[in-house]
Design an enzyme around this catalytic site. Structure first.
Site, short mmCIF file in Angstrom:
data_model
loop_
_atom_site.label_atom_id
_atom_site.label_comp_id
_atom_site.label_asym_id
_atom_site.label_seq_id
_atom_site.Cartn_x
_atom_site.Cartn_y
_atom_site.Cartn_z
N SER A 160 4.96 1.45 -5.49
CA SER A 160 3.51 0.50 -5.13
C SER A 160 2.66 0.65 -6.65
O SER A 160 2.94 1.31 -7.47
CB SER A 160 2.93 0.65 -4.96
OG SER A 160 3.16 0.85 -3.19
N GLU A 244 -0.73 13.11 3.15
CA GLU A 244 -1.21 12.22 3.69
C GLU A 244 -1.56 11.23 4.90
O GLU A 244 -1.87 11.00 4.98
CB GLU A 244 -0.44 10.58 3.22
CG GLU A 244 0.94 10.45 3.71
CD GLU A 244 1.41 9.12 3.53
OE1 GLU A 244 2.01 8.64 2.33
OE2 GLU A 244 2.28 8.43 4.79
#
Lengths: 384, 339, 384, 339
Positions: A160, A244
């Site tokens: 990303s 995360e």
């Protein structure tokens, strides 16, 4: 099992709320390109200057040194204020930052951590490869050690914002003769302006170009950029992935709760709340986002008791992903024929764009199938 | 009682597949996404030439006089290969023209010389005494404005042609295989099929169901293929039950949809009394199969399936578009329980 | 793809309809014990005398010698007439009978086939074992060859109606040293009155006792009762299993369609058809039973083209089983608080009993998981 | 903000588990299925003695004054072990008695000397001006006839005690852990909890949700255990993703239900404004988790799970019974979207 926040925490929440109301950006967030990068970094700088960056990061790395609970409160209020996710800062703040804190040398930490908080660095992740997919450890991007440098050749995918990033957390294969494919992987900080790097954006189902392929042609990276030991990068990567699953998705979860409320409003506007089926699906979604929040709270409680997040994070990730998809489906069903029009997710009524984007939820960050494997193997202890 | 295709029908499927591959492959959706039409005039006429549009029309109207059992095979192939092109409104439009005894128009449509678009109502669109008033979507609006409009299943059994003449506003479509616009009707005449309406609506129901069943089949096949070829952890991913069972469920849904479409089509050609019920059932089962298989197929393909380069999303978008026809799920299911 | 039956077949259907209307039993079928056995056999005899038994069985074995289509028509009309399934005759008519026809010696055929049709023999199936479950081939019930006899020791489970049966299609292990566990299995006709057999009924979730455990203690069976070759029984068993995927379940499928219609009536009576969700679930069920019938027709068309039913039968079995369960669930939801009462499935409004019984649908005859394996491996050709 | 049990709470769970194992194991449901009550007086008093019934009552009423966060832990254990016994009506009934200032009754219930049944309305049962008229089910009717009755969530917020005095007709219950009868009320007084109703209804909602969350957890644990122990094809069945992923999904549902129950209970004890919303959410999530896990657990156990000897079906039946309380899914969901 006391749910109450302390009076200090309630006070903290109030401060966050007031500050966000007063300082939140008024202009629309650009949805791509350097405009988006500039926007995100400027907003991160503003947060940092007011002391809201890295709330649970240690003071020595530029953080506030508060607990996970204050960080959770921040994300809750951030989501509640309807503020945009800062995608491009995500890897730095939630992957690379925590990993560097736990595994990097002091030199590496001082180079990057404070910069990440100050909004001076964008990070991207170079884990996935075209041939690997869910089998992350079978990666083949090769790095030869030449003197005090790694020379990297290969390809990454699903990176990303690679075209906007300054640095990359890069996994390379430094050894193919190890006892297992998990051995011989090295975690290294890659400067994205290094010669030999080519970035090609990938167009996705919804017309967006956030994901990229990254090609490495004799890219030279100082050995000093290796985090942890050479060949021992798998353990570093695994800790990155588990970080995360902490509070990182809290804002997204609060946004999902808001989305459900918006859908209830939409249904009311369309006169669809009298439809028993749609009404019940909306009610169920409302119950499920409540449960999602509760699971996140339980996760935070659990993480406060242990140093590194456990595999239970996969339970929240799986529930969250599947719920995002089912809410997106529900939105399409509420829209009726309005779902014929492609409305970008950058619009507040961008339901069809969000529906398309939601397909990535059960793929990215470990597919739902992989999450079920993790839950089965590591939470339930089932045989492999 | 045979529900498997005859040799002639296998031949028809093969020919359809050949001509779709040559003139309307999924790839062309990507290539022509910025063009004003998804299929060029040249390709559209080529598709018409082999008879895809006039299959069910009588020879007097430029057709070949085949039954609905043949037409559903063609539409199933269209769905299976996610071929672009206004097949549905053209075939339905030609049948409406025929019912209105406008053989010339029917022949022009069948020959690919005249295209037909599709009007899909927004909430608020009203059909009163044969005239449309209110907002609507127009899909693949042709230059001359001729479009098919069909009411919801069970909601009055009207289907007809309407000319979209007032200004429309082009917007982006979820499905890149079509072009989309908003229109506002003000007392616009709908040229209805009259007594032929019920039969044409049943035909349309079956064609939509067939295309959706084809979508379900195409997804099932694509996933099974990928499961055999894609390797992870040193083995094809199809060895994992998570993938294998997903593929099995897709195959089951595709089979259920295809079988019911065939059954309903045969029932229609034979003039059985329960044809309408069977056609509705086919649509309901096919919508479900197409939606779920399209989503499952994307998941089986992982990140690859999420890219624009891959065809997986075309199936998702096709299913989304087709499910809205004929009143959508609400009307379709209501028709089924009340019949 | 001509759906029309021939005029002769339409005529046949009419005859079936008239005969069933005139001859169907008027008294309630007993739901267990020898009363049930007597009822089933008497009804089978009545059918046989009128020429309705073994419609697609060859004339030489006492059948009518008609096609699978006439057999299908019979079952459709049988189901439509609301007639009870004759559970206890099922194995004889649909498992053992077809298997004997395809694999047995003339002597074996002449002993049993006509008797099965005449309602003189009840058969049961001795395949499953406690330790085996889905892994049928790992069976351990042992048979030693002594002279011209097999001496059997071991245990079977899930044998429906073992306590009422005359004969059993029994799988035993005659060889443990074969190249694979599939080798060394023998398919043998076991007389249930043989000394050394003990039958213990199992109570199931719904309070019924149809299933049994069967214990074998030095049970002697003549070698002449072996069907196919010694050690080659696996192939015989597989053909037995595939036969049940022909028209055998047609009557059950028609009954399911009737059940959905009854539920629509029930919903109307309870004033629940105005509930959008319940109405749509009912409509979906109606569409799905229609699709089930279509799939069965496709299957019959396919079977007419090939000698032995293919793995596609698993598609119908899976769809049918899951649909039975979802319709049972729907019935419970329609019942509201009436679902508190246990109403036996022998009552026409026995919805809660049927709900409980439906749990067996996705387990018996190969679990849904096994069916998905078969579809994946043998229909789709996926790697194992 | 902690949602994990404290050490004291872990101790409470352990004690509860011990006493349930000793005096109300699942096995006793089978053993006592033909007895007039599922739990003997002796066992019931033993369960009461350790405080399971009076946990949330003040000491003045024979209780220990604990919060709802503790009560839900007990009910979660009851669900997890499918323990038989009228825990729910007794605990709710004691709170109603307390609200009506009948400390004596509350104490008798808490001591296990007085049992309470549960009235569940059939369609047609009406509550008008504090009086019940119409048909109803009675679950575990005690000799003296005292039963709890609660309206649907969002449907008036009334909960109270009613004495079933007219003749009832015993029928077979789906769940063998209870005894069932039909009753017909004719203008029978409901002794309502008055101002305390809303609080007691919230408590009841949470207790039911907790028991259902426990059912979900018990099923999840039973399946994971079976998946490790049962061998087929030479390996534990848990190696197969069909089983492994089913177990994972069960664990996720159990976790979601448990987390939301804890959250809502903590929210209730803290007197937060959104407690009712959170309690409704807990019930909705827990009903779904219990039903689906119970069905999945039975499937994971295969034929074994289908036998009466195994406990799998008790979970199915418990979930079926509990889901009907508080107006069932229709009322529970309506309350949630309208709040």
């Amino acid at each position: 099992m006391d749910l109450d926040f302390t009076p200090e925490q309630d006070q903290f929440r109030e401060e966050v709320r007031i500050w966000l109301a007063e300082h939140k950006p008024t202009e629309q967030r650009p949805h791509s390109g350097t405009e988006m990068r500039d926007y995100d970094l400027a907003w991160q700088r503003t947060q940092h200057e007011a002391g809201w960056a890295g709330i649970n990061w240690p003071v020595e790395y530029g953080g506030r040194g508060l607990s996970l609970q204050e960080q959770l409160i921040w994300f809750e209020e951030y989501g509640r204020a309807g503020l945009p996710s800062m995608d491009s800062c995500f890897v730095g703040l939630h992957h690379a930052g925590p990993t560097l804190m736990s595994r990097a040398t002091e030199a590496q930490k001082s180079t990057h951590l404070a910069s990440i908080l100050r909004g001076e660095e964008i990070w991207c992740q170079g884990f996935s490869e075209p041939g690997a997919g869910s089998d992350l450890a079978s990666l083949r991007t090769k790095a030869l050690i030449e003197g005090d440098e790694l020379v990297v050749n290969g390809q990454k995918i699903w990176t990303s914002h690679a075209h906007l990033a300054d640095y990359q957390e890069l996994l390379v294969r430094t050894n193919s003769d190890g006892p297992s494919k998990h051995h011989g992987i090295t975690w290294v900080i890659c400067d994205m302006r290094s010669p030999g790097i080519e970035v090609r954006p990938i167009e996705t189902i919804d017309g967006a170009h956030h994901f990229c392929e990254v090609f490495y042609d004799d890219v030279r990276i100082p050995l000093a950029n290796v985090v942890g030991e050479v060949d021992q990068g798998w353990q570093v990567a695994m800790s990155t992935l588990s970080f995360e699953r902490g509070t990182a998705f809290t804002a997204g979860q609060v946004r999902l709760a808001t989305t459900v409320d918006e859908l209830i409003e939409l249904a009311r506007k369309f006169g669809l709340l009298g439809d028993d089926e749609l009404q019940r699906r909306l009610a169920t979604a409302r119950a499920e986002v409540a449960a999602l929040r509760a699971m996140t709270y339980v996760g935070v409680s659990r993480n406060e008791r242990s140093a590194t997040p456990g595999p239970e994070g996969s339970i929240v990730k799986l529930y969250f992903s599947e719920l995002e998809k089912s809410v997106a489906r529900l939105a399409m069903d509420l829209l009726g024929t309005h779902s014929l029009e492609l409305t970008s997710q950058t619009r507040s009524d961008g339901w069809t764009g969000r529906f398309l984007e939601a397909f990535s939820m059960t793929i990215g960050g470990g597919t739902s199938e992989i999450q079920r494997n993790i839950i089965g193997d590591r939470v339930l202890g089932l045989p492999r | 009682m045979y529900l498997l295709p005859t040799n002639e029908q296998l031949e028809l499927i093969a020919v359809t597949n050949d001509v779709l591959t040559a003139h309307a492959p999924a790839e062309s959706i990507r290539q022509r996404r910025d063009e004003p039409v998804a299929v060029s005039d040249h390709d559209w006429r080529a598709l018409a030439e082999v008879g895809l549009l006039g299959l069910g029309l009588p020879e007097s109207a430029g057709g070949v006089g085949a039954g609905i059992t043949d037409e559903v095979l063609v539409f199933s192939e269209i769905g299976r290969t996610v071929a672009p092109g206004p097949f549905l409104p053209c075939v339905v439009g030609a049948h409406v023209a025929l019912a209105a005894e406008d053989h010339e128009l029917a022949a022009a449509i069948a020959a690919g010389e005249q295209r037909v678009g599709m009007v899909v109502g927004m909430p608020g669109l009203a059909l009163t005494q044969g005239r449309l008033t209110g907002p609507a979507w127009v899909v693949d609006l042709p230059e001359h404005g001729l479009c098919v409009f069909a009411t919801a299943l069970g909601g009055g059994d009207a289907v007809g042609l309407v000319r979209v003449q007032d200004s429309t506003v082009a917007v982006a479509a979820v499905d890149p295989a079509v072009r989309l616009a908003r229109a506002e009707f003000t007392d616009t005449e709908l040229q209805r099929a009259g007594k032929g309406s019920a039969v044409i609506l049943t035909r349309m129901t079956l064609l939509v169901a067939a295309e959706l069943a084809g979508v379900a089949r195409g997804c099932s096949e694509a996933s099974a293929k990928h499961a055999k070829e894609r390797e992870q952890f040193g083995r094809p991913i199809g060895v994992n039950q998570a993938i294998k069972h997903a593929c099995a469920d897709m195959a089951v849904r595709a089979e259920a949809a295809a079988a019911q479409v065939s059954f309903a089509a045969a029932s229609c050609d034979a003039g059985h009394a329960d044809t309408v019920l069977n056609a509705s059932a086919a649509l309901v089962v096919a919508v479900d199969a197409a939606q779920r298989n399209a989503a499952a197929n994307l998941q089986v393909h992982g990140g690859m399936g999420f890219t624009y380069e891959h065809d997986a999303h075309f199936y998702v978008k096709r299913a989304e578009r087709l499910r809205l026809l004929l009143g959508g799920r609400t009307a379709q299911l209501a028709a089924l329980v009340n019949s």
